[in-house]
Design an enzyme around this catalytic site. Structure first.
Site, PDB file in Angstrom:
ATOM      1  N   SER A 202       0.843  -1.186   0.000  1.00 57.78           N
ATOM      2  CA  SER A 202       0.000   0.000   0.000  1.00 57.78           C
ATOM      3  C   SER A 202       0.880   1.239   0.000  1.00 57.78           C
ATOM      4  O   SER A 202       2.009   1.219   0.506  1.00 57.78           O
ATOM      5  CB  SER A 202      -0.886  -0.014   1.247  1.00 57.78           C
ATOM      6  OG  SER A 202      -1.400   1.265   1.529  1.00 57.78           O
ATOM      7  N   SER A 203       0.341   2.331  -0.520  1.00 58.39           N
ATOM      8  CA  SER A 203       1.104   3.582  -0.536  1.00 58.39           C
ATOM      9  C   SER A 203       1.332   4.128   0.867  1.00 58.39           C
ATOM     10  O   SER A 203       2.152   5.032   1.061  1.00 58.39           O
ATOM     11  CB  SER A 203       0.370   4.627  -1.383  1.00 58.39           C
ATOM     12  OG  SER A 203      -0.927   4.860  -0.857  1.00 58.39           O
ATOM     13  N   CYS A 204       0.643   3.584   1.877  1.00 59.49           N
ATOM     14  CA  CYS A 204       0.836   4.069   3.246  1.00 59.49           C
ATOM     15  C   CYS A 204       2.197   3.683   3.813  1.00 59.49           C
ATOM     16  O   CYS A 204       2.561   4.106   4.908  1.00 59.49           O
ATOM     17  CB  CYS A 204      -0.280   3.580   4.154  1.00 59.49           C
ATOM     18  SG  CYS A 204      -0.188   1.823   4.543  1.00 59.49           S
TER      19      CYS A 204
ATOM     20  N   TYR B 180      -0.316  -1.075  10.267  1.00 52.05           N
ATOM     21  CA  TYR B 180      -0.460  -1.689   8.946  1.00 52.05           C
ATOM     22  C   TYR B 180       0.749  -1.367   8.064  1.00 52.05           C
ATOM     23  O   TYR B 180       1.303  -2.242   7.379  1.00 52.05           O
ATOM     24  CB  TYR B 180      -1.753  -1.187   8.291  1.00 52.05           C
ATOM     25  CG  TYR B 180      -2.026  -1.748   6.921  1.00 52.05           C
ATOM     26  CD1 TYR B 180      -2.572  -3.016   6.772  1.00 52.05           C
ATOM     27  CD2 TYR B 180      -1.753  -1.009   5.770  1.00 52.05           C
ATOM     28  CE1 TYR B 180      -2.838  -3.543   5.506  1.00 52.05           C
ATOM     29  CE2 TYR B 180      -2.020  -1.521   4.501  1.00 52.05           C
ATOM     30  CZ  TYR B 180      -2.555  -2.782   4.387  1.00 52.05           C
ATOM     31  OH  TYR B 180      -2.813  -3.304   3.136  1.00 52.05           O
TER      32      TYR B 180
ATOM     33  N   LYS C 191       3.624  -3.851   6.224  1.00 56.43           N
ATOM     34  CA  LYS C 191       3.846  -3.881   4.777  1.00 56.43           C
ATOM     35  C   LYS C 191       5.294  -3.544   4.415  1.00 56.43           C
ATOM     36  O   LYS C 191       5.860  -4.117   3.479  1.00 56.43           O
ATOM     37  CB  LYS C 191       2.873  -2.927   4.071  1.00 56.43           C
ATOM     38  CG  LYS C 191       1.433  -3.432   4.067  1.00 56.43           C
ATOM     39  CD  LYS C 191       1.314  -4.715   3.281  1.00 56.43           C
ATOM     40  CE  LYS C 191      -0.053  -5.324   3.322  1.00 56.43           C
ATOM     41  NZ  LYS C 191      -0.113  -6.610   2.614  1.00 56.43           N
TER      42      LYS C 191
ATOM     43  N   HIS D 209     -12.978   1.900   3.329  1.00 55.21           N
ATOM     44  CA  HIS D 209     -12.171   3.030   2.891  1.00 55.21           C
ATOM     45  C   HIS D 209     -13.083   4.136   2.363  1.00 55.21           C
ATOM     46  O   HIS D 209     -14.282   3.947   2.197  1.00 55.21           O
ATOM     47  CB  HIS D 209     -11.182   2.582   1.818  1.00 55.21           C
ATOM     48  CG  HIS D 209     -10.088   1.722   2.344  1.00 55.21           C
ATOM     49  ND1 HIS D 209     -10.077   0.346   2.208  1.00 55.21           N
ATOM     50  CD2 HIS D 209      -8.954   2.029   3.022  1.00 55.21           C
ATOM     51  CE1 HIS D 209      -8.989  -0.142   2.783  1.00 55.21           C
ATOM     52  NE2 HIS D 209      -8.299   0.850   3.281  1.00 55.21           N
TER      53      HIS D 209
END
Length: 320
Positions: free
Chosen positions: A112-114, A141, A145, A184
């Site tokens: 994920s871009s997070c 999270y 990742k 989301h």
């Protein structure tokens, strides 16, 4: 760069019932791959290392696609940091290690871009990883990742294996989660505007100021990126996957309002958090390798809303 993967190669899609996994399954099937393997969470608990090891030893897949994860929106991520960190570490560690030890030819890890710092320079480039603090509301999270990305990087470097990580931007599409407590922003808006339309076009209250910028990718486009990574040997270990364009949350709201036919007012609750101010991906690296998205936001929202209408009585709800 092209990979010699036969159409009957054994391909295990972890998380094949989820929004991402099911889109990958559809895409690979449509592309002629005939030997796809999937296990529901009831059949295989991916948090159980022994169970995952036994499954991998029994099936020996040629390709492993890690689309399984514990996911949620701002509310779920911020309230259940421990579960999001621990369970995602368990899931991905078990799959990546078992794939490595059972000689999978290729593994594609989806993140994920997070993973990128909260205030990283925009657009987000792959080399901004670990250069600053993360967004606090989904730190658990994100750390999980990041660990997955690093596992794949080190397996690639130490063992010369084709393990690659794809970091998609915000995803949406068929089989999304429309539960208001755990979804989301985009599917939550679809649900809110739809319900308000049925309630005599009642006002819709949305979180925050509406000013943050967000990028959205239709999940079938991500599935095409996975197919591209599967069919080619990418030289690097980490690639962003997105559109390279973003819009404000207010613009998103008006786009979804139009798609659903809601005509009531929108109220912005500025006492609620905005999250990261901007999360635009630099997607030039994967574009240079030969892939880019094809579905624009209006098309994708229309398809997603139609799926929601078709599955209104059975849409996915996540219980924590």
């Amino acid at each position: 760069m092209s990979s010699t993967l036969s159409k009957d190669a054994k391909i295990y899609i972890a998380g094949h019932n989820g929004m991402v996994g099911s889109a990958i399954w559809r895409t690979l099937t449509a592309s002629g791959y005939t030997n796809l393997i999937g296990q529901s969470s009831k059949q295989l608990d991916l948090r159980n290392q022994d169970a995952v090891n036994q499954f991998m030893e029994a099936t020996t897949p040629d390709v492993v696609i890690v689309a399984a994860a514990k996911v949620g929106g701002i509310l779920a991520n911020s309230q259940f940091q421990y579960q999001f960190l621990l369970e995602n570490l368990q899931i991905q560690n078990n799959i990546i290690d078992a794939a490595h030890r059972n000689n999978a030819k290729k593994l594609i890890f989806l993140g994920s871009s997070c993973i990128y710092p909260k205030l990283a320079q925009q657009p987000l480039t792959e080399d901004s990883l670990l250069t600053g603090p993360l967004e606090p509301t989904n730190e658990g999270y994100a750390i999980a990742k990041i660990a997955g990305v690093k596992l794949c990087q080190h397996i690639k470097n130490q063992y010369n294996k084709d393990f690659v990580s794809l970091m998609p931007t915000n995803l949406y599409g068929s089989n999304d989660n429309f539960d208001l407590k755990t979804s989301h922003v985009l599917p939550a808006m679809i649900r809110k505007f739809h319900d308000a339309k049925l309630d005599n076009n009642a006002p819709v209250t949305l979180w925050g100021s509406g000013t943050p910028m967000r990028e959205f990718l239709f999940v079938d486009d991500l599935a095409q990126a996975v197919l591209f990574a599967m069919q080619n040997q990418l030289p690097d270990h980490l690639y962003n996957v997105g559109t390279g364009t973003d819009i404000t949350i207010k613009q998103l709201a008006t786009t979804i309002q139009k798609a659903t036919g809601h005509t009531g007012p929108i109220i912005w609750d500025s006492t609620k958090p905005d999250g990261t101010p901007r999360k635009l991906m630099d997607v030039s690296k994967l574009k240079q390798a030969g892939w880019q998205y094809t579905t624009n936001l209006e098309q994708g929202i229309a398809k997603t809303y139609q799926w929601f209408l078709d599955n209104h009585d059975t849409y996915k709800q996540v219980k924590l």
